[in-house]
Design a protein around this motif. Structure first.
Motif, PDB file in Angstrom:
ATOM      1  N   ASN A  39      27.888  -9.851 -13.093  1.00 28.02           N
ATOM      2  CA  ASN A  39      28.694 -10.974 -13.548  1.00 28.02           C
ATOM      3  C   ASN A  39      29.588 -11.166 -12.302  1.00 28.02           C
ATOM      4  OD1 ASN A  39      30.454  -9.364 -14.409  1.00 28.02           O
ATOM      5  ND2 ASN A  39      31.022 -10.633 -16.142  1.00 28.02           N
ATOM      6  N   ASP A  62      19.518 -16.173 -13.227  1.00 21.18           N
ATOM      7  CA  ASP A  62      19.047 -17.561 -13.657  1.00 21.18           C
ATOM      8  C   ASP A  62      18.523 -18.412 -12.476  1.00 21.18           C
ATOM      9  OD1 ASP A  62      18.066 -19.305 -15.737  1.00 21.18           O
ATOM     10  OD2 ASP A  62      19.997 -19.920 -16.215  1.00 21.18           O
ATOM     11  N   PRO A  96      26.418 -17.633 -23.617  1.00 19.62           N
ATOM     12  CA  PRO A  96      25.703 -17.140 -22.403  1.00 19.62           C
ATOM     13  C   PRO A  96      24.426 -16.975 -22.684  1.00 19.62           C
ATOM     14  CG  PRO A  96      27.036 -15.556 -23.959  1.00 19.62           C
ATOM     15  CD  PRO A  96      27.422 -16.833 -24.478  1.00 19.62           C
ATOM     16  N   LYS A  97      23.688 -17.012 -21.473  1.00 19.51           N
ATOM     17  CA  LYS A  97      22.277 -16.499 -21.736  1.00 19.51           C
ATOM     18  C   LYS A  97      22.050 -14.939 -21.601  1.00 19.51           C
ATOM     19  CE  LYS A  97      20.629 -20.903 -19.476  1.00 19.51           C
ATOM     20  NZ  LYS A  97      19.977 -21.353 -18.367  1.00 19.51           N
ATOM     21  N   ARG A 104      29.508 -18.322 -16.628  1.00 24.42           N
ATOM     22  CA  ARG A 104      29.395 -19.224 -18.107  1.00 24.42           C
ATOM     23  C   ARG A 104      27.931 -18.750 -18.667  1.00 24.42           C
ATOM     24  NH1 ARG A 104      28.803 -25.504 -17.654  1.00 24.42           N
ATOM     25  NH2 ARG A 104      30.805 -25.355 -16.778  1.00 24.42           N
ATOM     26  N   GLU A 105      27.190 -18.089 -17.805  1.00 24.38           N
ATOM     27  CA  GLU A 105      25.873 -17.774 -18.318  1.00 24.38           C
ATOM     28  C   GLU A 105      25.946 -16.252 -18.733  1.00 24.38           C
ATOM     29  OE1 GLU A 105      22.395 -18.907 -16.095  1.00 24.38           O
ATOM     30  OE2 GLU A 105      23.290 -20.817 -15.466  1.00 24.38           O
TER      31      GLU A 105
END
Ligand code: ADP
Ligand code: MG
Length: 244
Positions: A53, A66, A159-160, A81-82
């Motif tokens: 991250n 992603d 988040p993913k 944000r993911e």
């Protein structure tokens, strides 16, 4: 079932000054997978997940989250944000209520209204079992409760992927279970998770894959049954003897 890679770590190397802390690491994580990262202290576990991250930079290779290639990314926001992260220390804002802690990022970074952020925060606090503590300040809560708030706060950004760096290592033993339960629920709900932990029971139960790192190298990547039942490498065997 189709397997979609959500994180691709490709030939990543990283140095802190002269010290190489990640050595040509490769790892692909598919959507919905739960990966537990094991390895001795100083082996590069934290550094690796902090790279995902963008809390840390790396000098060689690429990480794609992603579809976002991190090495050339100018802004942090798309990846932050993911990818949610939970640390060993809970890192809550001490001057804010629990509720405010969970509401803050969605308002600031996602433009949610106060009302929508509060509804989401209360739902998440309910999900981690502490809705009734919403108006308290973090220091009024136990360590286990604070870590559950930290998980709710990360989830508030929808988040993913969730990264956990030794989330129970700072907790008194009687509080470890409540945090692992929340993580287990999250796993059951289908979240993609990368978890650095020394909780071998959690690894056995929840992980699809166990990664073993030593001295900056990713040495094993196996289903938990295989890793714990029949570790391939002496270094992994020695590690397991020490932690068992
Ligand atoms: P682990 O999480 O497996 O214990 P870390 O990723 O924290 O390992 O650390 C890997 C190596 O990098 C260790 O040798 C550690 O001392 C070193 N290291 C970690 N962070 C820094 C830093 N900010 N500056 C210099 N060296 C660091
Ligand atoms: Mg660490």
């Amino acid at each position: 079932m189709t397997q979609t890679p959500i994180i691709q770590i490709q030939n990543v190397s990283k140095w802190f000054g002269p010290l190489q802390v990640l050595k040509d690491v490769n790892l692909t994580v598919n959507t919905g997978q739960k990966v537990v990262v094991l390895g001795p202290s100083g082996s590069g576990k934290s550094t690796l997940i902090r790279c995902i991250n963008k809390l840390e930079d790396f000098q060689q290779g690429e990480i794609v989250v992603d579809g976002h290639a991190l090495s050339t990314m100018q802004r942090l926001e798309p990846v932050r944000r993911e990818v949610g992260m939970v640390f060993q220390g809970f890192n809550l804002f001490p001057h804010m209520t629990v509720l405010r802690n969970v509401m803050l990022a969605p308002i600031k970074l996602r433009g949610l209204s106060e009302k929508a952020a509060e509804e989401r925060a209360m739902a998440l606090l309910g999900r981690v079992g502490i809705a009734e503590q919403a108006q308290k300040h973090p220091t009024q809560l136990s360590g286990g409760q604070q870590q559950r708030v930290a998980i709710a706060r990360a989830l508030a950004m929808e988040p993913k992927v969730m990264l956990f760096d030794e989330p129970t290592s700072a907790l008194d033993p009687e509080m470890i279970g409540e945090v692992l339960d929340v993580m287990r629920d999250l796993a059951t709900g289908g979240m993609t998770m990368i978890v650095v932990t020394h909780e071998m029971g959690f690894a056995r139960e929840v992980a699809d894959r166990v990664i073993f790192m030593d001295k900056g190298e990713l040495l094993e990547d196996a289903p938990p049954k295989e890793f714990f039942g029949n570790p391939r490498l002496d270094r992994a065997k020695q590690f397991l003897q020490r932690v068992a």
